[in-house]
Scaffold this active site. Structure first.
Site, PDB file in Angstrom:
ATOM      1  N   PHE A 293      35.094  34.361  23.813  1.00 52.38           N
ATOM      2  CA  PHE A 293      35.257  35.423  24.817  1.00 52.38           C
ATOM      3  C   PHE A 293      34.001  36.277  24.935  1.00 52.38           C
ATOM      4  CE2 PHE A 293      39.316  34.473  22.948  1.00 52.38           C
ATOM      5  CZ  PHE A 293      40.158  34.352  24.050  1.00 52.38           C
TER       6      PHE A 293
ATOM      7  N   TYR B  56      27.064  35.825  37.528  1.00 54.00           N
ATOM      8  CA  TYR B  56      28.055  35.778  36.441  1.00 54.00           C
ATOM      9  C   TYR B  56      28.833  34.462  36.487  1.00 54.00           C
ATOM     10  CZ  TYR B  56      32.532  36.385  34.171  1.00 54.00           C
ATOM     11  OH  TYR B  56      33.651  36.173  33.415  1.00 54.00           O
TER      12      TYR B  56
ATOM     13  N   LYS C  59      29.004  31.102  33.720  1.00 59.80           N
ATOM     14  CA  LYS C  59      30.202  30.468  33.146  1.00 59.80           C
ATOM     15  C   LYS C  59      30.291  28.999  33.549  1.00 59.80           C
ATOM     16  CE  LYS C  59      32.189  33.820  30.837  1.00 59.80           C
ATOM     17  NZ  LYS C  59      32.884  33.795  29.562  1.00 59.80           N
TER      18      LYS C  59
ATOM     19  N   PHE D  25      41.822  34.521  36.595  1.00 62.52           N
ATOM     20  CA  PHE D  25      41.661  35.340  37.773  1.00 62.52           C
ATOM     21  C   PHE D  25      41.582  36.784  37.241  1.00 62.52           C
ATOM     22  CE2 PHE D  25      41.689  32.312  41.322  1.00 62.52           C
ATOM     23  CZ  PHE D  25      41.612  31.179  40.545  1.00 62.52           C
TER      24      PHE D  25
ATOM     25  N   HIS E 273      36.651  48.096  36.740  1.00 66.75           N
ATOM     26  CA  HIS E 273      37.757  47.275  37.249  1.00 66.75           C
ATOM     27  C   HIS E 273      38.756  48.094  38.051  1.00 66.75           C
ATOM     28  CE1 HIS E 273      36.122  44.746  33.998  1.00 66.75           C
ATOM     29  NE2 HIS E 273      36.369  43.795  34.877  1.00 66.75           N
TER      30      HIS E 273
ATOM     31  N   GLY F  57      28.339  40.149  45.973  1.00 64.94           N
ATOM     32  CA  GLY F  57      28.916  39.051  45.199  1.00 64.94           C
ATOM     33  C   GLY F  57      30.429  38.978  45.213  1.00 64.94           C
TER      34      GLY F  57
HETATM   35  N1  UFG Z   1      37.043  47.338  43.763  1.00 64.33           N
HETATM   36  C1  UFG Z   1      36.988  48.447  44.586  1.00 64.33           C
HETATM   37  N2  UFG Z   1      36.717  49.654  44.007  1.00 64.33           N
HETATM   38  C2  UFG Z   1      36.495  49.796  42.672  1.00 64.33           C
HETATM   39  C3  UFG Z   1      36.554  48.648  41.853  1.00 64.33           C
HETATM   40  C4  UFG Z   1      36.829  47.433  42.428  1.00 64.33           C
HETATM   41  O1  UFG Z   1      37.156  48.366  45.809  1.00 64.33           O
HETATM   42  O2  UFG Z   1      36.226  50.925  42.231  1.00 64.33           O
HETATM   43  C5  UFG Z   1      37.356  46.046  44.368  1.00 64.33           C
HETATM   44  C6  UFG Z   1      36.250  45.028  44.162  1.00 64.33           C
HETATM   45  O3  UFG Z   1      35.259  45.157  45.141  1.00 64.33           O
HETATM   46  C7  UFG Z   1      37.053  43.711  44.226  1.00 64.33           C
HETATM   47  C8  UFG Z   1      38.420  44.094  43.620  1.00 64.33           C
HETATM   48  O4  UFG Z   1      38.488  45.526  43.717  1.00 64.33           O
HETATM   49  O5  UFG Z   1      37.237  43.352  45.548  1.00 64.33           O
HETATM   50  C9  UFG Z   1      38.569  43.692  42.182  1.00 64.33           C
HETATM   51  O6  UFG Z   1      37.403  44.147  41.484  1.00 64.33           O
HETATM   52  P1  UFG Z   1      37.306  44.177  39.882  1.00 64.33           P
HETATM   53  O7  UFG Z   1      35.989  44.798  39.560  1.00 64.33           O
HETATM   54  O8  UFG Z   1      38.524  44.780  39.297  1.00 64.33           O
HETATM   55  O9  UFG Z   1      37.339  42.634  39.482  1.00 64.33           O
HETATM   56  P2  UFG Z   1      36.468  41.401  40.020  1.00 64.33           P
HETATM   57  O10 UFG Z   1      37.359  40.613  40.935  1.00 64.33           O
HETATM   58  O11 UFG Z   1      35.139  41.831  40.537  1.00 64.33           O
HETATM   59  O12 UFG Z   1      36.153  40.599  38.695  1.00 64.33           O
HETATM   60  C10 UFG Z   1      37.117  40.357  37.682  1.00 64.33           C
HETATM   61  C11 UFG Z   1      36.373  40.231  36.358  1.00 64.33           C
HETATM   62  C12 UFG Z   1      35.467  39.029  36.393  1.00 64.33           C
HETATM   63  C13 UFG Z   1      36.259  37.812  36.804  1.00 64.33           C
HETATM   64  C14 UFG Z   1      36.981  38.035  38.108  1.00 64.33           C
HETATM   65  C15 UFG Z   1      37.839  36.842  38.425  1.00 64.33           C
HETATM   66  O13 UFG Z   1      35.594  41.406  36.110  1.00 64.33           O
HETATM   67  O14 UFG Z   1      34.930  38.838  35.101  1.00 64.33           O
HETATM   68  O15 UFG Z   1      37.811  39.188  38.005  1.00 64.33           O
HETATM   69  O16 UFG Z   1      38.556  37.021  39.615  1.00 64.33           O
HETATM   70  F1  UFG Z   1      35.406  36.787  36.967  1.00 64.33           F
END
Ligand code: UFG
Length: 342
Positions: A85, A153, A157, A181, A201, A295
Site C-alpha cells: 500500500f 499517478y 500504478k 475506486f 479527498h 487529471g
Molecule cells: N473534489 C472536489 N472538491 C474537493 C475535493 C475533490 O470537487 O475539495 C472532486 C474531485 O475533483 C473529484 C472528486 O471530487 O472529481 C473525487 O476527488 P477525490 O480527491 O476525493 O478522489 P479522486 O477521485 O481524485 O482520487 C481517489 C484517490 C486516488 C484513486 C482514485 C480512484 O485519491 O488515489 O480515487 O478513483 F486513484
C-alpha cells in the site's frame, strides 16, 4: 458493521503490509490481525499514523525506497505474503511532480518485489487504482478495459502492475492487483478512519465543512458532461476493500495473475455527495464553483462482476448512508485525526 470474511491463516502464514499505517493499509492490517494472521507493518509514517497500526502487528519504521533496508527486513522477518500500500496517491499532486511520483511508487514496488524474490515469498498483492483506466473507458469499467492512465499517478500504478507481471512470470510468485475506486468510510469500533494532512479527498472535506472545520467546499469543475456538471465517482467502504484483500490473499494460495476492479458499482456526482452529507448530518454546506482539477476523469464506476463471481465478494458496507455515517462519526470523534488519540 457487516464483514463477510471468515478466513483462517495457514500455519506460518505471515503477511508483510507495506504502507500498513495508511488509510486503506491500516484497515487491511486490522482485519488480518483480527482473523489471526501474523502481520508485520512496514511504514515510513510520512503520511501514515503509528496509532493506526494494530497492537498485535509488528511495526518496522522503514522507508521502502531503501533497497538494502527492505531486503534486510525481509531476510529477518521472512514473510510468506506481501501487500503493498506504500505509495504517493494523489491525482492532482502527481502533476506537480510527475517523474518524482512515478519514481517513488515504482521504486517501492521494485524493492518489495526484489526482496520477495530473494526470500521465497509466495504471493504479492498490489494496491492499484481505477486511475489506470483513462477518461475514455466505457462505464462501468471492467478489467478488460484498456489500461490508459490519464494522469501520472495512474501511470505509476500501471507500471507497478507490469512489475508484478514479470515478477510472476520469472519467479513463480503469485500476484494480484486490486484497482480501487474511491476508498471511503471508517471503522469506528477500532478507532480507524481517514486522516490526511492536508486533506484533499471529497468526503472528508465535505464532512469537515459540515462540522465547521472549514468554511465550505470547492467544487472542481461543474462543466463536465454529467447530469449536474460535476464528476462522478464510485465510493467503496474501506472495510469492503479490506475484505477484498483477505479474499484475494486466500485465492493467491492456489491462483495467480489476479486483477480485480473494486467498487460498489454505483456512481455519485460531487454535488450528490454534498447533498448526501447535508441529508445525513442535518448541516448546510456552502459550496464554491472552482475550475476543473487537472487529471480528473469525468466518471469512474466499477464493474465488480469478476470479484463477485470469482471470490464471492460483495460491497456490503458501501451504501452511501453507511459510508457517510461512519465517516461522520469518525470525524466527530477525531476532529484532529489520529492526533486526537495521543
Ligand atoms: N473534489 C472536489 N472538491 C474537493 C475535493 C475533490 O470537487 O475539495 C472532486 C474531485 O475533483 C473529484 C472528486 O471530487 O472529481 C473525487 O476527488 P477525490 O480527491 O476525493 O478522489 P479522486 O477521485 O481524485 O482520487 C481517489 C484517490 C486516488 C484513486 C482514485 C480512484 O485519491 O488515489 O480515487 O478513483 F486513484
Amino acid at each position: 458493521m457487516a464483514n463477510t470474511t471468515r478466513a483462517t491463516p495457514l500455519p506460518n502464514e505471515h503477511v508483510l503490509v507495506a504502507g500498513g499505517a495508511g488509510y486503506v493499509g491500516s484497515h487491511v492490517a486490522w482485519l488480518l490481525c483480527r482473523l489471526g494472521f501474523k502481520v508485520t507493518v512496514l511504514d515510513d509514517l510520512s503520511t501514515g499514523h503509528r496509532h493506526a497500526v494494530p497492537h498485535s502487528a509488528t511495526f518496522v519504521h522503514c522507508d521502502a525506497r531503501d533497497t538494502a533496508l527492505v531486503s534486510r527486513v525481509f531476510a529477518e522477518s521472512r514473510p510468506t505474503a506481501v501487500m503493498n500500500f506504500a505509495a504517493l496517491s494523489l491525482v492532482g499532486d502527481s502533476y506537480r511532480n510527475p517523474i518524482g511520483y512515478i519514481a517513488h511508487n515504482l521504486t517501492i514496488t521494485l524493492n518489495l518485489a526484489k526482496a520477495a524474490a530473494e526470500t521465497g515469498v509466495s504471493s504479492f498483492l498490489l494496491s492499484s487504482t481505477a486511475s489506470i483506466f483513462g477518461n475514455e473507458a466505457s462505464q462501468p469499467i471492467a478489467e478488460e478495459a484498456p489500461v490508459r492512465p490519464g494522469n501520472p499517478y495512474g501511470e505509476s500504478k500501471a507500471m507497478c502492475e507490469q512489475v508484478l507481471r514479470w515478477l510472476e512470470a520469472t519467479t513463480g510468485i503469485r500476484t494480484a492487483a486490486l484497482r480501487y475506486f474511491n476508498a471511503s468510510g471508517a471503522l469506528l469500533s477500532s478507532n480507524l478512519g481517514e486522516a490526511h494532512d492536508p486533506e484533499t479527498h471529497l468526503i472528508p472535506i465535505v464532512i469537515q465543512a459540515a462540522l465547521g472545520l472549514r468554511d465550505g467546499v470547492d467544487i472542481f469543475g461543474d462543466d463536465y458532461p454529467t447530469a449536474d456538471g460535476t464528476c462522478i465517482r464510485d465510493y467503496v467502504h474501506v472495510l469492503d476493500l479490506a475484505d477484498a484483500h483477505v479474499k484475494t490473499l486466500l485465492a493467491l494460495r492456489t491462483a495467480g495473475g489476479l486483477r480485480y476492479n473494486i467498487g460498489s458499482g454505483r456512481g455519485y456526482s460531487v454535488r450528490q455527495i454534498v447533498h448526501a452529507v447535508e441529508r445525513e448530518t442535518g448541516h448546510r454546506i456552502p459550496v464554491r464553483r472552482r475550475p476543473r482539477r487537472e487529471g480528473d476523469p469525468t466518471t469512474l464506476i466499477a464493474c465488480n462482476d469478476r470479484i463477485r463471481n470469482e471470490l464471492g465478494w460483495r460491497p456490503v458496507n458501501s451504501g452511501l448512508a453507511t459510508i457517510i455515517g461512519s465517516a461522520w462519526k469518525w470525524h466527530v470523534n477525531h476532529p484532529s485525526g489520529f492526533d486526537t488519540l495521543r
